[in-house]
Design a protein around this motif. Structure first.
Motif, PDB file in Angstrom:
ATOM      1  N   LYS A 158       6.409  12.917  -7.975  1.00 30.56           N
ATOM      2  CA  LYS A 158       6.384  14.143  -8.762  1.00 30.56           C
ATOM      3  C   LYS A 158       6.867  13.840 -10.172  1.00 30.56           C
ATOM      4  CE  LYS A 158       7.739  18.899  -8.734  1.00 30.56           C
ATOM      5  NZ  LYS A 158       8.668  19.544  -9.488  1.00 30.56           N
ATOM      6  N   ASN A 159       6.156  14.371 -11.144  1.00 33.37           N
ATOM      7  CA  ASN A 159       6.591  14.272 -12.533  1.00 33.37           C
ATOM      8  C   ASN A 159       7.284  15.570 -12.893  1.00 33.37           C
ATOM      9  OD1 ASN A 159       5.518  11.702 -13.048  1.00 33.37           O
ATOM     10  ND2 ASN A 159       3.487  12.567 -13.338  1.00 33.37           N
TER      11      ASN A 159
ATOM     12  N   LYS B  79       0.839  -1.197   0.000  1.00 34.90           N
ATOM     13  CA  LYS B  79       0.000   0.000   0.000  1.00 34.90           C
ATOM     14  C   LYS B  79       0.879   1.254   0.000  1.00 34.90           C
ATOM     15  CE  LYS B  79      -4.251   1.306  -0.041  1.00 34.90           C
ATOM     16  NZ  LYS B  79      -5.026   1.111  -1.251  1.00 34.90           N
ATOM     17  N   VAL B  80       1.928   1.254   0.813  1.00 31.71           N
ATOM     18  CA  VAL B  80       2.855   2.395   0.873  1.00 31.71           C
ATOM     19  C   VAL B  80       3.511   2.597  -0.485  1.00 31.71           C
ATOM     20  CG1 VAL B  80       5.037   3.201   1.867  1.00 31.71           C
ATOM     21  CG2 VAL B  80       3.255   2.285   3.360  1.00 31.71           C
ATOM     22  N   LYS B  81       3.945   1.511  -1.119  1.00 33.50           N
ATOM     23  CA  LYS B  81       4.568   1.607  -2.447  1.00 33.50           C
ATOM     24  C   LYS B  81       3.582   2.175  -3.458  1.00 33.50           C
ATOM     25  CE  LYS B  81       8.052  -2.008  -2.090  1.00 33.50           C
ATOM     26  NZ  LYS B  81       8.515  -3.300  -2.593  1.00 33.50           N
ATOM     27  N   GLU B  82       2.336   1.741  -3.370  1.00 27.92           N
ATOM     28  CA  GLU B  82       1.310   2.232  -4.295  1.00 27.92           C
ATOM     29  C   GLU B  82       1.082   3.728  -4.104  1.00 27.92           C
ATOM     30  OE1 GLU B  82      -3.432   1.654  -5.212  1.00 27.92           O
ATOM     31  OE2 GLU B  82      -2.375   0.085  -4.098  1.00 27.92           O
ATOM     32  N   ILE B  83       1.013   4.167  -2.850  1.00 27.84           N
ATOM     33  CA  ILE B  83       0.816   5.592  -2.558  1.00 27.84           C
ATOM     34  C   ILE B  83       1.996   6.401  -3.070  1.00 27.84           C
ATOM     35  CG2 ILE B  83       0.695   7.291  -0.685  1.00 27.84           C
ATOM     36  CD1 ILE B  83      -0.964   5.179   0.873  1.00 27.84           C
ATOM     37  N   ARG B  84       3.203   5.915  -2.838  1.00 31.03           N
ATOM     38  CA  ARG B  84       4.402   6.622  -3.328  1.00 31.03           C
ATOM     39  C   ARG B  84       4.383   6.722  -4.845  1.00 31.03           C
ATOM     40  NH1 ARG B  84       8.828   3.948   0.648  1.00 31.03           N
ATOM     41  NH2 ARG B  84       8.547   5.393   2.366  1.00 31.03           N
TER      42      ARG B  84
END
Length: 116
Positions: A21-22, A11-16
């Motif tokens: 930032k692009n 979940k943390v990886k998905e949120i990150r």
């Protein structure tokens, strides 16, 4: 319990991934040039900009390779998706115009042949 930890980490990886930032090409160029100036270390620059040093070096390599290609006379470049979209729309419009003009030309020829 291990499944919960796994789920939390994913979940943390998905949120990150979603909040990453692009950077625009202008921002990337500014950062690379700042690094090339050497006024501060690459590590300090990356910390200040909030990027990984590997990302800086990737941008730097791409920047230098693009410059090298351009100086070598390679003017070919890839079109952006906006440019491709605009060209496709223009192509459709031009095809429509050719069709209309062809139809009008045919009608004029028929009318001219019928009169004469």
């Amino acid at each position: 319990m291990n499944a919960k930890k796994q789920s939390a980490e994913s979940k943390v990886k998905e949120i990150r991934r979603h909040t990453r930032k692009n950077y625009s090409s202008e921002e990337k160029i500014r950062i690379v040039i700042e690094g090339l100036r050497g006024e501060s270390s690459i590590a300090e620059l990356c910390r200040k900009e909030g990027i990984n040093s590997n990302l800086y070096y990737k941008w730097s390599k791409e920047f230098l390779e693009a410059g090298k290609s351009r100086l070598a006379g390679d003017t070919k470049r890839e079109a952006t998706s906006d440019e491709v979209h605009d060209l496709k729309n223009e192509n459709v419009d031009l095809k429509q115009l050719v069709a209309e003009l062809s139809l009008e030309n045919r009608m004029l020829k028929k009318n001219q042949n019928g009169i004469g």
